[in-house]
Design a protein around this motif. Structure first.
Motif, PDB file in Angstrom:
ATOM      1  N   UNK A  17       0.829  -1.209   0.000  1.00  0.00           N
ATOM      2  CA  UNK A  17       0.000   0.000   0.000  1.00  0.00           C
ATOM      3  C   UNK A  17       0.857   1.250   0.000  1.00  0.00           C
ATOM      4  N   UNK A  18       1.943   1.223   0.757  1.00  0.00           N
ATOM      5  CA  UNK A  18       2.817   2.385   0.820  1.00  0.00           C
ATOM      6  C   UNK A  18       3.515   2.609  -0.518  1.00  0.00           C
ATOM      7  N   UNK A  19       3.985   1.536  -1.131  1.00  0.00           N
ATOM      8  CA  UNK A  19       4.604   1.655  -2.450  1.00  0.00           C
ATOM      9  C   UNK A  19       3.594   2.108  -3.493  1.00  0.00           C
ATOM     10  N   UNK A  20       2.361   1.637  -3.365  1.00  0.00           N
ATOM     11  CA  UNK A  20       1.318   2.039  -4.307  1.00  0.00           C
ATOM     12  C   UNK A  20       1.066   3.541  -4.243  1.00  0.00           C
ATOM     13  N   UNK A  21       1.064   4.094  -3.029  1.00  0.00           N
ATOM     14  CA  UNK A  21       0.851   5.538  -2.882  1.00  0.00           C
ATOM     15  C   UNK A  21       1.991   6.326  -3.522  1.00  0.00           C
ATOM     16  N   UNK A  22       3.207   5.841  -3.332  1.00  0.00           N
ATOM     17  CA  UNK A  22       4.352   6.557  -3.899  1.00  0.00           C
ATOM     18  C   UNK A  22       4.346   6.477  -5.422  1.00  0.00           C
ATOM     19  N   UNK A  23       4.118   5.297  -5.978  1.00  0.00           N
ATOM     20  CA  UNK A  23       4.137   5.162  -7.439  1.00  0.00           C
ATOM     21  C   UNK A  23       2.952   5.874  -8.080  1.00  0.00           C
ATOM     22  N   UNK A  61       4.456  -1.866 -12.562  1.00  0.00           N
ATOM     23  CA  UNK A  61       3.550  -2.770 -13.279  1.00  0.00           C
ATOM     24  C   UNK A  61       4.081  -4.202 -13.240  1.00  0.00           C
ATOM     25  N   UNK A  62       5.378  -4.343 -13.427  1.00  0.00           N
ATOM     26  CA  UNK A  62       5.978  -5.670 -13.383  1.00  0.00           C
ATOM     27  C   UNK A  62       5.862  -6.283 -11.994  1.00  0.00           C
ATOM     28  N   UNK A  63       6.089  -5.471 -10.958  1.00  0.00           N
ATOM     29  CA  UNK A  63       6.004  -5.968  -9.587  1.00  0.00           C
ATOM     30  C   UNK A  63       4.595  -6.447  -9.274  1.00  0.00           C
ATOM     31  N   UNK A  64       3.597  -5.706  -9.683  1.00  0.00           N
ATOM     32  CA  UNK A  64       2.211  -6.093  -9.400  1.00  0.00           C
ATOM     33  C   UNK A  64       1.845  -7.417 -10.056  1.00  0.00           C
ATOM     34  N   UNK A  65       2.413  -7.680 -11.230  1.00  0.00           N
ATOM     35  CA  UNK A  65       2.126  -8.934 -11.926  1.00  0.00           C
ATOM     36  C   UNK A  65       2.911 -10.113 -11.359  1.00  0.00           C
ATOM     37  N   UNK A  66       4.102  -9.824 -10.841  1.00  0.00           N
ATOM     38  CA  UNK A  66       5.004 -10.906 -10.450  1.00  0.00           C
ATOM     39  C   UNK A  66       4.844 -11.365  -9.003  1.00  0.00           C
ATOM     40  N   UNK A  67       4.396 -10.467  -8.120  1.00  0.00           N
ATOM     41  CA  UNK A  67       4.424 -10.771  -6.686  1.00  0.00           C
ATOM     42  C   UNK A  67       3.037 -10.647  -6.077  1.00  0.00           C
ATOM     43  N   UNK A  68       2.532 -11.702  -5.434  1.00  0.00           N
ATOM     44  CA  UNK A  68       1.227 -11.618  -4.773  1.00  0.00           C
ATOM     45  C   UNK A  68       1.287 -10.733  -3.530  1.00  0.00           C
ATOM     46  N   UNK A  69       0.144 -10.192  -3.160  1.00  0.00           N
ATOM     47  CA  UNK A  69       0.044  -9.289  -2.010  1.00  0.00           C
ATOM     48  C   UNK A  69      -0.762  -9.963  -0.915  1.00  0.00           C
ATOM     49  N   UNK A  70      -0.405  -9.667   0.316  1.00  0.00           N
ATOM     50  CA  UNK A  70      -1.200 -10.171   1.424  1.00  0.00           C
ATOM     51  C   UNK A  70      -0.424 -11.051   2.370  1.00  0.00           C
ATOM     52  N   UNK A  71       0.802 -11.400   2.020  1.00  0.00           N
ATOM     53  CA  UNK A  71       1.606 -12.198   2.922  1.00  0.00           C
ATOM     54  C   UNK A  71       2.078 -11.373   4.111  1.00  0.00           C
ATOM     55  N   UNK A  72       2.617 -12.054   5.096  1.00  0.00           N
ATOM     56  CA  UNK A  72       3.196 -11.368   6.259  1.00  0.00           C
ATOM     57  C   UNK A  72       4.611 -11.879   6.442  1.00  0.00           C
ATOM     58  N   UNK A  73       5.406 -11.118   7.148  1.00  0.00           N
ATOM     59  CA  UNK A  73       6.771 -11.545   7.427  1.00  0.00           C
ATOM     60  C   UNK A  73       6.744 -12.655   8.468  1.00  0.00           C
TER      61      UNK A  73
END
Length: 460
Positions: free
Chosen positions: A183-189, A215-227
């Motif tokens: 979300x933070x990266x999305x706001x910056x981009x 755009x490449x990151x959004x396609x390549x990496x799923x969102x929602x995981x935790x550390x």
């Protein structure tokens, strides 16, 4: 806030209008907005302005002032100034607007000044550029908006290369992204996309590279995981070298040097070699070229003439027993004993009177404030990325253990403007009564920086 109004010509270079809160606080930062207007924020309580200073009220840009403090505050100050003819100075309470994006801008600048944790400066500057553009949208004057946007574009373009490299690296290596970081990266981009739309003369390679990497990151990496694995809790300690002095954070901005200064006496006893490890592998040349050191007599408080430190890296740094760059210089003792002096490192832009001893109350308290700020915000970022309250509390429990030794009185603020040791302990134990603004300081304008989130994610 208290407004201090001074009649022009009363001397001293005092701002004609200054708004400030009392009492003093340790974790404050000042941002110059231009047109004679500067603002201050307290990182322990970023919910409102710490100070607003106006040099030359009549010459200040009214549109900017309105965006920063609000129409009602300006109207009230104009009324007060109109009745000031018979006095040199007056102090009265006023209410200033909270000015969300402008406060966020000031918080970023203050964190850049004080936060002594590993941060990607390009990510910090990228977010700073986006927030400057967002603040510019609150200005009514079209010409002023365009001017501020132009400044944001320049800063964004300067950081675009490293931002796109960071995004590409995530796309190639990350198995998933925690939602908070995404979300933070999305706001910056998104902010970069908005700035790109304002660039005249066709496509801009810098902004296009950021858009493509995102755009490449959004396609390549799923969102929602935790550390699932967080960095080990670590606390900085003193250096084991016999001769050492603590760095005074009032005199050097964060992330330039480590926290301790080493001194090695020459064989003849006529000089000491001062060695200060750099905080990271990359030190901006504008800072490296101006850092200085002076020896201060622990008994008399007399400061010797300062000398400029030299930055050594690679093989030149290895001779000092470290793998990272170091600042170093041979400094003459001028007849003093090495045991009777302390090394004081400073940036001329932040210079203050040097501490007499390593145990100076002001120095110790300011170091503690910076330390607590870093550990607290690190804990708040960890919980956002991991969703593991136990991990956050483990770090905070270690923090309270350190404070138990450093601050004997549980009801005494651990630094000026900060919470008490007892309040922090109750927060860790989830006990009621933790109402100090410090505990909400990582919300709203104090939200974690994208660089903070990225640092913890990278260190996992």
């Amino acid at each position: 806030m208290i407004a201090v109004l001074t009649v022009p010509g009363s001397g001293g270079g005092v701002p004609e209008v200054r708004l400030a809160d009392e009492p003093p606080a340790d974790l404050t930062g000042t941002t110059q907005l231009g047109a004679g207007v500067s603002v201050g924020i307290d990182l322990a309580d970023p919910g409102g302005w710490r100070s607003v200073a106006v040099d030359g009220w009549d010459a200040a840009d009214r549109d900017l002032l309105e965006a920063v403090v609000g129409q009602d505050c300006i109207r009230r100050l104009n009324q007060l100034r109109a009745g000031l003819a018979s006095q040199l100075t007056t102090e009265v309470p006023v209410e200033a607007a909270r000015s969300g994006p402008w406060r966020r801008l000031a918080v970023i600048d203050a964190l850049d000044r004080w936060l002594q944790v590993p941060l990607d400066q390009a990510l910090l500057d990228a977010e700073r550029a986006v927030v400057r553009a967002r603040a510019a949208r609150t200005l009514r004057s079209r010409s002023l908006r365009e001017h501020r946007n132009g400044q944001a574009v320049i800063l964004a373009r300067r950081s675009a290369g490293e931002l796109s490299t960071y995004l590409t690296g995530l796309a190639n290596s990350a198995s998933s992204l925690p939602r908070a970081l995404y979300s933070s990266l999305s706001r910056v981009t998104s902010g970069y996309a908005g700035l790109a739309s304002q660039v005249t003369g066709g496509p801009d390679e810098c902004f296009d590279a950021v858009a493509e990497a995102w755009s490449r990151l959004k396609l390549a990496v799923p969102v929602g995981g935790v550390l699932r694995q967080l960095p080990t809790v670590q606390f900085g300690g003193g250096d084991s070298t016999t001769l050492s002095s603590p760095v005074d954070p009032r005199q050097v901005r964060a992330r330039v040097v480590a926290t301790e200064i080493r001194m090695v006496e020459s064989r003849g006893g006529s000089a000491v070699r001062v060695v200060v490890p750099a905080f990271g592998a990359r030190v901006p040349s504008v800072i490296a070229d101006q850092l200085m050191v002076r020896l201060v007599d622990r008994r008399s408080g007399e400061a010797h003439a300062p000398v400029r430190l030299k930055l050594r890296s690679g093989r030149d740094a290895e001779q000092f027993g470290v793998g990272a760059p170091v600042f170093t210089q041979d400094v003459p003792l001028r007849g003093a004993s090495a045991d009777d002096v302390r090394a004081d490192v400073f940036d001329p832009g932040y210079e203050t009177s040097p501490a007499l001893t390593d145990g100076d109350d002001e120095l110790v308290r300011q170091r503690r404030a910076q330390f607590v700020l870093s550990e607290w915000r690190r804990a708040m970022v960890e919980i956002r990325l991991s969703r593991q309250p136990k991990t956050r509390n483990r770090r905070l429990a270690r923090l309270t253990a350190v404070l138990n030794q450093a601050v004997p009185d549980a009801d005494e603020p651990v630094f000026r403007g900060g919470p008490t040791r007892d309040e922090i302990s109750r927060y860790v134990d989830a006990a009621p009564g933790t109402v100090h603004p410090w505990f909400t300081g990582t919300r709203g304008a104090g939200e974690p920086l994208v660089a903070e989130l990225a640092a913890v994610h990278q260190a996992r």
